[in-house]
Design a protein around this motif. Sequence first.
Motif, PDB file in Angstrom:
ATOM      1  N   ASN A  26       8.141  13.744   5.651  1.00 14.34           N
ATOM      2  CA  ASN A  26       7.136  14.348   6.532  1.00 14.34           C
ATOM      3  C   ASN A  26       5.737  14.298   5.945  1.00 14.34           C
ATOM      4  O   ASN A  26       4.756  14.423   6.683  1.00 14.34           O
ATOM      5  N   TYR A  27       5.647  14.139   4.620  1.00 11.89           N
ATOM      6  CA  TYR A  27       4.353  14.104   3.940  1.00 11.89           C
ATOM      7  C   TYR A  27       4.337  12.952   2.932  1.00 11.89           C
ATOM      8  O   TYR A  27       5.407  12.490   2.496  1.00 11.89           O
ATOM      9  N   PRO A  28       3.137  12.503   2.531  1.00 16.84           N
ATOM     10  CA  PRO A  28       3.070  11.431   1.531  1.00 16.84           C
ATOM     11  C   PRO A  28       3.816  11.749   0.246  1.00 16.84           C
ATOM     12  O   PRO A  28       4.436  10.866  -0.349  1.00 16.84           O
ATOM     13  N   SER A  29       3.785  13.008  -0.199  1.00 22.03           N
ATOM     14  CA  SER A  29       4.481  13.383  -1.432  1.00 22.03           C
ATOM     15  C   SER A  29       5.986  13.224  -1.300  1.00 22.03           C
ATOM     16  O   SER A  29       6.695  13.097  -2.306  1.00 22.03           O
ATOM     17  N   GLU A  30       6.514  13.227  -0.076  1.00 21.55           N
ATOM     18  CA  GLU A  30       7.930  12.971   0.160  1.00 21.55           C
ATOM     19  C   GLU A  30       8.171  11.478   0.354  1.00 21.55           C
ATOM     20  O   GLU A  30       9.182  10.934  -0.100  1.00 21.55           O
ATOM     21  N   LEU A  31       7.224  10.811   1.004  1.00 23.09           N
ATOM     22  CA  LEU A  31       7.373   9.381   1.255  1.00 23.09           C
ATOM     23  C   LEU A  31       7.498   8.599  -0.043  1.00 23.09           C
ATOM     24  O   LEU A  31       8.269   7.635  -0.130  1.00 23.09           O
ATOM     25  N   ILE A  32       6.772   9.019  -1.089  1.00 22.37           N
ATOM     26  CA  ILE A  32       6.823   8.287  -2.359  1.00 22.37           C
ATOM     27  C   ILE A  32       8.193   8.427  -3.015  1.00 22.37           C
ATOM     28  O   ILE A  32       8.541   7.656  -3.923  1.00 22.37           O
ATOM     29  N   ARG A  33       9.006   9.373  -2.563  1.00 21.98           N
ATOM     30  CA  ARG A  33      10.364   9.537  -3.094  1.00 21.98           C
ATOM     31  C   ARG A  33      11.398   8.758  -2.285  1.00 21.98           C
ATOM     32  O   ARG A  33      12.588   8.842  -2.565  1.00 21.98           O
ATOM     33  N   ASP A  34      10.934   8.049  -1.265  1.00 28.34           N
ATOM     34  CA  ASP A  34      11.773   7.113  -0.519  1.00 28.34           C
ATOM     35  C   ASP A  34      11.813   5.813  -1.328  1.00 28.34           C
ATOM     36  O   ASP A  34      10.798   5.136  -1.476  1.00 28.34           O
ATOM     37  N   ALA A  35      12.976   5.465  -1.869  1.00 28.68           N
ATOM     38  CA  ALA A  35      13.085   4.331  -2.794  1.00 28.68           C
ATOM     39  C   ALA A  35      12.595   3.030  -2.169  1.00 28.68           C
ATOM     40  O   ALA A  35      11.947   2.215  -2.832  1.00 28.68           O
ATOM     41  N   GLN A  36      12.894   2.819  -0.890  1.00 25.73           N
ATOM     42  CA  GLN A  36      12.473   1.581  -0.226  1.00 25.73           C
ATOM     43  C   GLN A  36      10.952   1.507  -0.146  1.00 25.73           C
ATOM     44  O   GLN A  36      10.346   0.492  -0.484  1.00 25.73           O
ATOM     45  N   PHE A  37      10.330   2.617   0.302  1.00 28.97           N
ATOM     46  CA  PHE A  37       8.869   2.631   0.389  1.00 28.97           C
ATOM     47  C   PHE A  37       8.232   2.484  -0.992  1.00 28.97           C
ATOM     48  O   PHE A  37       7.283   1.714  -1.173  1.00 28.97           O
ATOM     49  N   LYS A  38       8.741   3.227  -1.966  1.00 24.30           N
ATOM     50  CA  LYS A  38       8.136   3.228  -3.297  1.00 24.30           C
ATOM     51  C   LYS A  38       8.105   1.834  -3.896  1.00 24.30           C
ATOM     52  O   LYS A  38       7.100   1.432  -4.506  1.00 24.30           O
ATOM     53  N   SER A  39       9.170   1.075  -3.738  1.00 24.79           N
ATOM     54  CA  SER A  39       9.215  -0.274  -4.286  1.00 24.79           C
ATOM     55  C   SER A  39       8.151  -1.167  -3.659  1.00 24.79           C
ATOM     56  O   SER A  39       7.412  -1.868  -4.356  1.00 24.79           O
ATOM     57  N   VAL A  40       8.049  -1.108  -2.327  1.00 30.19           N
ATOM     58  CA  VAL A  40       7.061  -1.933  -1.613  1.00 30.19           C
ATOM     59  C   VAL A  40       5.648  -1.476  -1.956  1.00 30.19           C
ATOM     60  O   VAL A  40       4.750  -2.294  -2.195  1.00 30.19           O
ATOM     61  N   TYR A  41       5.443  -0.177  -1.996  1.00 31.40           N
ATOM     62  CA  TYR A  41       4.115   0.396  -2.240  1.00 31.40           C
ATOM     63  C   TYR A  41       3.611   0.062  -3.631  1.00 31.40           C
ATOM     64  O   TYR A  41       2.451  -0.345  -3.800  1.00 31.40           O
ATOM     65  N   ARG A  42       4.469   0.204  -4.642  1.00 26.41           N
ATOM     66  CA  ARG A  42       4.033  -0.082  -6.012  1.00 26.41           C
ATOM     67  C   ARG A  42       3.644  -1.556  -6.171  1.00 26.41           C
ATOM     68  O   ARG A  42       2.683  -1.880  -6.878  1.00 26.41           O
ATOM     69  N   ARG A  43       4.376  -2.450  -5.519  1.00 28.89           N
ATOM     70  CA  ARG A  43       3.999  -3.870  -5.583  1.00 28.89           C
ATOM     71  C   ARG A  43       2.650  -4.101  -4.918  1.00 28.89           C
ATOM     72  O   ARG A  43       1.817  -4.858  -5.422  1.00 28.89           O
ATOM     73  N   ALA A  44       2.430  -3.437  -3.791  1.00 29.40           N
ATOM     74  CA  ALA A  44       1.161  -3.601  -3.083  1.00 29.40           C
ATOM     75  C   ALA A  44      -0.006  -3.022  -3.871  1.00 29.40           C
ATOM     76  O   ALA A  44      -1.111  -3.594  -3.868  1.00 29.40           O
TER      77      ALA A  44
END
Length: 281
Positions: free
Chosen positions: A170-188
């Motif tokens: 529901n919030y960015p602080s939770e989204l970063i704990r989504d493993a799929q998002f975190k992997s894509v985001y860190r690469r970006a």
Amino acid sequence: MCTWTRCLGVGVWGVWLGMAPAWGQSGLSGEALKLYGGRYALDCANPQSPRVQVQAAAVVVEQGNQRLTAQSLQAAHSYFGQSAPPGFLVALLGQVQSRHEVVFLVKGDARGQYIEINGDKTVMANLGALGKRPFRSCDAAINQRAQGYLRQEQQARVAAAAPVASGTANYPSELIRDAQFKSVYRRALGQLASHPWLARMDGPAPELKPEVVAGTNYMLAAFCKPHDCGDNNAVLLYDAPQGRVYGLVHMGGRNTVVGSPPGPVMAELNRLWRREWRQGK
């Protein structure tokens, strides 16, 4: 050797002798006094032990017949912002002689509640070795409450680090704990990942919201650096099915693009950034 009378001067001794102070009418609320007040000592079993007395209008450090009194008290629960050390409960801010700053950090650990003292050079010089020692609460009920708070804090810290199922944030602080998002985001992010507020996404932020850009459904995340939102902020567009993240980071007076967005998405990121961080200007 620097004694308390010689370093702080005789003006403060009037307070110790019971004279009404001419400065600072602030003090602790009844609730704050209930939670953090009372006697703290290096050895609660010894009546002669150096001690700290937390009162409504003053905090008094005593050793033998020497006393250091801090007045103009304020309770600062957000003293460390969002980076409080483990066990931190409150900072009691005061002044000695209305000009020497002193902070009484109230913390909790497995043994209960205690106080650490930090102040300006004059205060710390007067306290000497006492300024480096923790003063433990001598109230059993207060210690039990602090132990319970510490357990709750530890549980909350574990929960805050737990993985989040994809699509449930529901919030960015939770989204970063989504493993799929975190992997894509860190690469970006690339080298921008060296900035903690960007890597953790744990600063002030509104709820995630859906956005349709160029016919594609995205999730919009807007967040900023704690205590510096105006100059350090970001907006992200996340396409979960395709595993893509596009973003615009504003930092150091300039904007940096994240994830190589196509033209229509880039234009929309600029608009979204202005909407979220410049009130649409």
